[in-house]
Design a protein around this motif. Structure first.
Motif, PDB file in Angstrom:
ATOM      1  N   GLY A 145      35.422  42.126  36.223  1.00  0.00           N
ATOM      2  CA  GLY A 145      36.099  43.398  36.020  1.00  0.00           C
ATOM      3  C   GLY A 145      35.382  44.506  36.750  1.00  0.00           C
ATOM      4  O   GLY A 145      34.168  44.466  36.941  1.00  0.00           O
ATOM      5  N   SER A 146      36.139  45.520  37.138  1.00  0.00           N
ATOM      6  CA  SER A 146      35.619  46.592  37.972  1.00  0.00           C
ATOM      7  C   SER A 146      35.844  47.938  37.306  1.00  0.00           C
ATOM      8  O   SER A 146      36.709  48.090  36.429  1.00  0.00           O
ATOM      9  N   GLN A 147      35.066  48.921  37.720  1.00  0.00           N
ATOM     10  CA  GLN A 147      35.303  50.274  37.247  1.00  0.00           C
ATOM     11  C   GLN A 147      36.580  50.869  37.845  1.00  0.00           C
ATOM     12  O   GLN A 147      36.978  51.960  37.475  1.00  0.00           O
ATOM     13  N   SER A 148      37.222  50.149  38.727  1.00  0.00           N
ATOM     14  CA  SER A 148      38.572  50.517  39.169  1.00  0.00           C
ATOM     15  C   SER A 148      39.610  50.150  38.126  1.00  0.00           C
ATOM     16  O   SER A 148      40.784  50.517  38.266  1.00  0.00           O
ATOM     17  N   GLY A 149      39.204  49.413  37.085  1.00  0.00           N
ATOM     18  CA  GLY A 149      40.120  48.982  36.035  1.00  0.00           C
ATOM     19  C   GLY A 149      40.723  47.616  36.249  1.00  0.00           C
ATOM     20  O   GLY A 149      41.486  47.131  35.406  1.00  0.00           O
ATOM     21  N   GLU A 150      40.396  46.966  37.356  1.00  0.00           N
ATOM     22  CA  GLU A 150      40.959  45.650  37.640  1.00  0.00           C
ATOM     23  C   GLU A 150      40.197  44.546  36.919  1.00  0.00           C
ATOM     24  O   GLU A 150      38.980  44.591  36.797  1.00  0.00           O
ATOM     25  N   ILE A 151      40.945  43.532  36.471  1.00  0.00           N
ATOM     26  CA  ILE A 151      40.396  42.256  36.036  1.00  0.00           C
ATOM     27  C   ILE A 151      40.913  41.229  37.033  1.00  0.00           C
ATOM     28  O   ILE A 151      42.122  41.158  37.295  1.00  0.00           O
ATOM     29  N   LEU A 152      40.011  40.437  37.601  1.00  0.00           N
ATOM     30  CA  LEU A 152      40.393  39.476  38.636  1.00  0.00           C
ATOM     31  C   LEU A 152      39.907  38.090  38.272  1.00  0.00           C
ATOM     32  O   LEU A 152      38.867  37.931  37.629  1.00  0.00           O
ATOM     33  N   ALA A 153      40.650  37.091  38.723  1.00  0.00           N
ATOM     34  CA  ALA A 153      40.236  35.698  38.621  1.00  0.00           C
ATOM     35  C   ALA A 153      40.199  35.117  40.026  1.00  0.00           C
ATOM     36  O   ALA A 153      41.139  35.296  40.811  1.00  0.00           O
ATOM     37  N   SER A 154      39.092  34.446  40.345  1.00  0.00           N
ATOM     38  CA  SER A 154      38.938  33.858  41.673  1.00  0.00           C
ATOM     39  C   SER A 154      38.444  32.431  41.524  1.00  0.00           C
ATOM     40  O   SER A 154      37.727  32.103  40.562  1.00  0.00           O
ATOM     41  N   ALA A 155      38.822  31.585  42.466  1.00  0.00           N
ATOM     42  CA  ALA A 155      38.204  30.269  42.536  1.00  0.00           C
ATOM     43  C   ALA A 155      36.698  30.459  42.701  1.00  0.00           C
ATOM     44  O   ALA A 155      36.255  31.362  43.415  1.00  0.00           O
ATOM     45  N   GLN A 156      35.911  29.626  42.058  1.00  0.00           N
ATOM     46  CA  GLN A 156      34.473  29.858  42.021  1.00  0.00           C
ATOM     47  C   GLN A 156      33.793  29.687  43.369  1.00  0.00           C
ATOM     48  O   GLN A 156      32.846  30.412  43.677  1.00  0.00           O
ATOM     49  N   ASN A 157      34.240  28.779  44.171  1.00  0.00           N
ATOM     50  CA  ASN A 157      33.506  28.475  45.396  1.00  0.00           C
ATOM     51  C   ASN A 157      34.204  28.966  46.659  1.00  0.00           C
ATOM     52  O   ASN A 157      33.798  28.633  47.767  1.00  0.00           O
ATOM     53  N   THR A 158      35.252  29.764  46.488  1.00  0.00           N
ATOM     54  CA  THR A 158      35.910  30.400  47.638  1.00  0.00           C
ATOM     55  C   THR A 158      36.252  31.827  47.234  1.00  0.00           C
ATOM     56  O   THR A 158      36.025  32.239  46.106  1.00  0.00           O
ATOM     57  N   ARG A 159      36.853  32.564  48.192  1.00  0.00           N
ATOM     58  CA  ARG A 159      37.232  33.942  47.906  1.00  0.00           C
ATOM     59  C   ARG A 159      38.728  34.028  47.610  1.00  0.00           C
ATOM     60  O   ARG A 159      39.364  35.043  47.814  1.00  0.00           O
ATOM     61  N   ARG A 160      39.311  32.981  47.064  1.00  0.00           N
ATOM     62  CA  ARG A 160      40.753  32.947  46.803  1.00  0.00           C
ATOM     63  C   ARG A 160      41.038  33.478  45.396  1.00  0.00           C
ATOM     64  O   ARG A 160      40.627  32.892  44.394  1.00  0.00           O
ATOM     65  N   VAL A 161      41.747  34.602  45.318  1.00  0.00           N
ATOM     66  CA  VAL A 161      42.071  35.219  44.040  1.00  0.00           C
ATOM     67  C   VAL A 161      43.289  34.549  43.426  1.00  0.00           C
ATOM     68  O   VAL A 161      44.311  34.355  44.082  1.00  0.00           O
ATOM     69  N   SER A 162      43.184  34.180  42.156  1.00  0.00           N
ATOM     70  CA  SER A 162      44.286  33.534  41.441  1.00  0.00           C
ATOM     71  C   SER A 162      45.225  34.570  40.836  1.00  0.00           C
ATOM     72  O   SER A 162      46.446  34.398  40.859  1.00  0.00           O
ATOM     73  N   TRP A 163      44.665  35.614  40.273  1.00  0.00           N
ATOM     74  CA  TRP A 163      45.500  36.663  39.685  1.00  0.00           C
ATOM     75  C   TRP A 163      44.688  37.944  39.544  1.00  0.00           C
ATOM     76  O   TRP A 163      43.455  37.924  39.556  1.00  0.00           O
ATOM     77  N   VAL A 164      45.412  39.062  39.394  1.00  0.00           N
ATOM     78  CA  VAL A 164      44.820  40.377  39.186  1.00  0.00           C
ATOM     79  C   VAL A 164      45.577  41.061  38.053  1.00  0.00           C
ATOM     80  O   VAL A 164      46.809  41.032  38.019  1.00  0.00           O
ATOM     81  N   TYR A 165      44.849  41.647  37.122  1.00  0.00           N
ATOM     82  CA  TYR A 165      45.473  42.425  36.056  1.00  0.00           C
ATOM     83  C   TYR A 165      44.866  43.824  36.096  1.00  0.00           C
ATOM     84  O   TYR A 165      43.648  43.973  36.097  1.00  0.00           O
ATOM     85  N   GLN A 166      45.722  44.836  36.106  1.00  0.00           N
ATOM     86  CA  GLN A 166      45.266  46.218  36.201  1.00  0.00           C
ATOM     87  C   GLN A 166      45.294  46.887  34.831  1.00  0.00           C
ATOM     88  O   GLN A 166      46.342  46.995  34.198  1.00  0.00           O
ATOM     89  N   THR A 167      44.125  47.310  34.343  1.00  0.00           N
ATOM     90  CA  THR A 167      44.067  48.085  33.110  1.00  0.00           C
ATOM     91  C   THR A 167      44.191  49.569  33.452  1.00  0.00           C
ATOM     92  O   THR A 167      44.316  49.946  34.617  1.00  0.00           O
ATOM     93  N   GLU A 168      44.102  50.421  32.445  1.00  0.00           N
ATOM     94  CA  GLU A 168      44.306  51.853  32.654  1.00  0.00           C
ATOM     95  C   GLU A 168      43.005  52.644  32.655  1.00  0.00           C
ATOM     96  O   GLU A 168      43.021  53.884  32.604  1.00  0.00           O
ATOM     97  N   GLY A 169      41.867  51.951  32.706  1.00  0.00           N
ATOM     98  CA  GLY A 169      40.587  52.652  32.712  1.00  0.00           C
ATOM     99  C   GLY A 169      39.480  51.758  33.241  1.00  0.00           C
ATOM    100  O   GLY A 169      39.659  50.543  33.391  1.00  0.00           O
ATOM    101  N   PRO A 170      38.319  52.327  33.539  1.00  0.00           N
ATOM    102  CA  PRO A 170      37.200  51.546  34.055  1.00  0.00           C
ATOM    103  C   PRO A 170      36.727  50.485  33.057  1.00  0.00           C
ATOM    104  O   PRO A 170      36.791  50.678  31.838  1.00  0.00           O
TER     105      PRO A 170
END
Length: 425
Positions: free
Chosen positions: A203-228
């Motif tokens: 999770g980021s202070q941009s409010g994003e929650i991300l899921a990525s494959a562990q051994n590559t940079r391939r993002v599975s999904w992104v969820y945007q919250t409303e705060g950091p």
């Protein structure tokens, strides 16, 4: 003669401590003579009797004066304490035996919450990632870092995942022929990531929650919250990703699909991580105290406004710290108080997420106590990896298909291979 003299001195020390115990029951500790004065324990052992608890072990750490212990973490079967001069002390969590200590960075640098994988401890500081054999502290490898870490780390044994101030999740390779990678978000990343068997969640202070494959940079999904997001992410055994946001909400996201299963509105910014065990989620915040939620639905089971921080759980009891520095035991079913004992105000808690009910308390002067209920397991064994959750029946529409994913920005060029093994400090 020298050995006998030393033994006699310690006998006198502990006899003096025992004699003074009864007089200290009403206070927050027990006496132990030190060069600089009297050191008090986190909890008076005699005060535990009524609650059916006892001291499993206690261990004094020999600190470099004038430093104090500033943080403590339970990692696998180990307790790791950090002093103000960045020396760490590694203890066997079951026995309290001090295995080793080592300076990990200069005093003006930062050392972050470490990670354990099998027999290796990984410690990130301002300038390097160090791998040490956890049994004896032998340095196995050191990797220089050209980015600024900003939070606790996790590892799967192939990569070490490090949040960074510049908005990166840095996946630093730990084994030969494995490439490092990085993923950038639009805000600083200070929350420790979470792992399942295949993905890393961050999770980021941009409010994003991300899921990525562990051994590559391939993002599975992104969820945007409303705060950091500033608090560490957590994963439940059922596979929910728990993310506390400054938008006042705790989000429970299906780790496989990225679908929000529920959202709890705390009524104030959430700055500390939630914890989960046995189908319950424990949320702490300044204004609300403790709220216990049902993991499957997010519904409130009970609350305690005087609770301040999570300590640990066993099968039927939740242990928390109150606002007036009491160690409180409450029934997990309804919050009914079982007992409360005073803590020293400056006591540090090493949160135990293993569910064993062993509680780890540390004073700033370095006296460590492990507490448990009589007859309860006395070993803090690591929890087994949880299986990925299966996609659930949707409870809300999925995110729009045109939700943009973060731009795939290359990782820094020289963060691709671990450094050669380093020597001792």
């Amino acid at each position: 003669m020298r050995t006998a003299g030393r033994a006699g001195r310690w006998v006198r020390v502990w006899m003096g401590a025992a004699c003074g115990m009864a007089a200290l029951v009403a206070s927050a500790g027990c006496g132990r003579p030190q060069a600089g004065g009297t050191e008090l324990a986190p909890v008076v052992p005699l005060s535990l009797v009524a609650g059916g608890m006892h001291v499993v072990w206690h261990t004094p750490l020999t600190l470099d004066p004038p430093t104090r212990v500033t943080e403590a973490w339970v990692r696998g079967g180990y307790l790791v304490c950090r002093a103000g001069n960045n020396r760490i002390y590694v203890l066997n969590a079951a026995s309290g035996v001090l295995l080793w200590s080592r300076r990990m960075a200069e005093p003006y640098q930062d050392v972050y919450a470490p990670a354990v994988y099998q027999d290796t401890l990984y410690v990130a500081s301002t300038t390097k990632l160090t791998a040490l054999r956890v049994s004896d502290g032998r340095v196995l490898d050191e990797t220089g870092l050209d980015f600024a870490p900003a939070g606790g780390i996790v590892t799967n044994g192939e990569h070490c995942y490090i949040p960074a101030w510049g908005g990166w999740l840095q996946a630093v390779a730990l084994v030969p022929k494995t490439m490092s990678w990085g993923r950038w978000t639009e805000g600083a990343m200070t929350a420790a990531p979470a792992l399942d068997s295949t993905s890393v969640f961050f999770g980021s202070q941009s409010g994003e929650i991300l899921a990525s494959a562990q051994n590559t940079r391939r993002v599975s999904w992104v969820y945007q919250t409303e705060g950091p997001i500033v608090a560490d992410l957590k994963r439940t055994k059922s596979g929910l990703i728990l993310a506390a946001s400054l938008d006042y909400s705790l989000y429970a996201i299906n780790g496989s699909s990225g679908r929000r299963e529920w959202r709890f509105d705390a009524g104030e910014p959430l700055k500390t991580p939630p914890y989960a065990d046995g189908g319950q989620v424990f949320v702490f915040a300044d204004g609300i105290g403790l709220v216990v939620l049902d993991e499957a639905t997010g519904r409130i089971q009970w609350r305690e406004t005087d609770a301040q921080a999570y300590v640990g759980v066993d099968a039927d009891t939740l242990y928390s710290r109150s606002r007036d520095d009491l160690l409180v035991a409450a029934a997990r079913t309804d919050g009914a108080k079982r007992f409360a004992v005073p803590l020293r105000a400056d006591t540090l808690v090493a949160v135990n997420e293993t569910g064993t009910g062993v509680l780890y308390l540390v004073t700033e002067e370095g006296l460590v106590q492990a507490l448990a209920r009589k007859g309860a397991p006395e070993e803090a064994a690591p929890s087994p990896p949880a299986a990925p959750i299966q996609p659930a029946v949707p409870t809300e529409p999925p995110p729009p298909s045109d939700t943009p994913a973060p731009e795939e920005t290359p990782a820094p060029a020289d963060a691709t291979e671990p450094a050669d093994a380093g020597g001792g400090a």
